[in-house]
Scaffold this motif. Structure first.
Motif, short mmCIF file in Angstrom:
data_model
loop_
_atom_site.label_atom_id
_atom_site.label_comp_id
_atom_site.label_asym_id
_atom_site.label_seq_id
_atom_site.Cartn_x
_atom_site.Cartn_y
_atom_site.Cartn_z
N VAL A 155 92.53 -138.89 -54.90
CA VAL A 155 93.40 -139.79 -54.09
C VAL A 155 93.17 -141.09 -54.50
CG1 VAL A 155 93.70 -140.70 -51.61
CG2 VAL A 155 93.47 -138.15 -52.20
N GLU A 156 91.98 -141.64 -54.81
CA GLU A 156 91.48 -143.08 -55.38
C GLU A 156 92.23 -143.10 -56.61
OE1 GLU A 156 88.86 -141.46 -52.15
OE2 GLU A 156 89.29 -140.69 -54.08
N THR A 157 92.22 -142.15 -57.43
CA THR A 157 92.73 -142.39 -58.76
C THR A 157 94.14 -142.57 -58.53
OG1 THR A 157 90.96 -141.28 -59.84
CG2 THR A 157 92.94 -141.56 -61.26
N LYS A 158 94.79 -141.61 -58.01
CA LYS A 158 96.49 -141.82 -57.80
C LYS A 158 96.75 -143.12 -57.37
CE LYS A 158 100.02 -141.62 -54.75
NZ LYS A 158 100.28 -142.25 -53.54
N ASN A 159 96.05 -143.58 -56.15
CA ASN A 159 96.52 -144.97 -55.70
C ASN A 159 96.17 -146.12 -56.57
OD1 ASN A 159 97.01 -143.92 -53.23
ND2 ASN A 159 95.10 -143.98 -52.31
N GLU A 160 95.32 -145.92 -57.52
CA GLU A 160 95.05 -146.97 -58.36
C GLU A 160 96.07 -147.05 -59.55
OE1 GLU A 160 91.45 -148.26 -61.69
OE2 GLU A 160 91.16 -147.15 -59.79
N VAL A 161 96.39 -145.72 -60.13
CA VAL A 161 97.25 -145.56 -61.27
C VAL A 161 98.63 -145.53 -61.07
CG1 VAL A 161 97.64 -144.17 -63.39
CG2 VAL A 161 95.31 -144.48 -62.52
N VAL A 162 99.01 -144.89 -60.16
CA VAL A 162 100.39 -144.62 -59.61
C VAL A 162 100.52 -145.07 -58.34
CG1 VAL A 162 101.34 -143.08 -61.56
CG2 VAL A 162 100.05 -142.13 -59.67
N PRO A 163 100.11 -146.17 -57.82
CA PRO A 163 100.40 -146.40 -56.16
C PRO A 163 101.55 -146.11 -55.52
CG PRO A 163 100.47 -148.51 -57.60
CD PRO A 163 100.22 -147.23 -58.40
N HIS A 164 102.87 -145.86 -56.28
CA HIS A 164 103.86 -145.86 -55.65
C HIS A 164 104.56 -144.32 -55.75
CE1 HIS A 164 104.28 -150.17 -54.97
NE2 HIS A 164 104.27 -150.32 -56.44
N ALA A 165 103.71 -143.54 -56.33
CA ALA A 165 104.14 -142.21 -56.17
C ALA A 165 103.96 -141.46 -54.99
CB ALA A 165 103.15 -141.51 -57.42
N ILE A 166 105.16 -140.62 -54.85
CA ILE A 166 104.87 -139.71 -53.51
C ILE A 166 103.77 -138.91 -53.47
CG2 ILE A 166 106.14 -138.01 -52.27
CD1 ILE A 166 107.57 -140.79 -52.28
#
Length: 218
Positions: free
Chosen positions: A9-20
């Motif tokens: 979750v942390e990586t997703k928010n950092e790398v692709v913050p606007h992804a669904i």
């Protein structure tokens, strides 16, 4: 879609913050079951996660609340748009509620996952060549333009649609009465809404349901 392993979750928010962001319903249920076991709870959880309408989702949650109020409260802490079809972003044309596809891919890749990048890419190339050839040979034996599994699914949907009642509004818009729920179907815009609720649904199988029905009744 993720199983919320540590760091994802942390990586997703950092790398692709606007992804669904979605969560795998199978992994949610595994955590759910550890606290709230039972066949009925499992059935209503599956119904809630796979429902294409808010009405179906809310009914399933209501039944869960009747059986185990604590289980109902536990599920409310997870945003519906992360695990229930009815709340998925309609821009994402995918209604999967589990991450089985990615896990199947990881299993198929096998030991290549741990190889150096060039070895991995070349290994994937070889595996794909072999797989595509097998699919081609199998496809040659099929008749028609649609693969057998899809034909089977569409025939099932077609059969289910026979219990629906159709009212024509205009050339491309219809009202479909299905049990106790009325749907407004717009074939031009490829969408349908539940009359009186305004809940937007845009999933392919759902549209096939109405297209088959309307094609037969007109």
């Amino acid at each position: 879609m993720s199983d919320r392993q540590k760091g994802l979750v942390e990586t997703k928010n950092e790398v692709v913050p606007h992804a669904i962001n979605r969560r795998c319903a199978r992994h949610i249920y595994a955590n759910f079951r550890s606290q709230f076991a039972g066949a009925a709870l499992k059935r209503y959880f599956r119904q809630a996660s796979r429902s294409y309408s808010a009405a179906g989702f809310n009914f399933a949650l209501y039944k869960i609340k009747e059986l185990k109020p604590a289980a109902y409260e536990w599920l409310l802490k997870i945003p519906a748009e992360m695990w229930s079809r009815h709340a998925f972003d309609p821009r994402i044309k995918n209604d999967h509620v589990t991450n089985n596809i990615s896990e199947s891919f990881n299993h198929w890749v096998g030991e290549l996952r741990s190889k150096p990048i060039l070895t991995k890419v070349d290994g994937l190339r070889a595996k794909l060549m072999s797989r595509l050839q097998k699919r081609k040979q199998k496809g040659i034996t099929w008749s028609g333009l649609v693969v057998p599994n899809v034909v089977k699914e569409l025939n099932n949907v077609k059969e289910e649609s026979r219990k629906c009642h159709l009212l024509v509004a205009e050339d491309h818009e219809f009202e479909v009465q299905d049990d106790n729920i009325n749907y407004i179907v717009n074939l031009r815009e490829k969408k349908h809404v539940i009359a009186g609720f305004g809940i937007y649904l845009a999933f392919h199988v759902g549209m096939q349901h109405w297209e088959y029905l309307i094609e037969e009744r007109i």
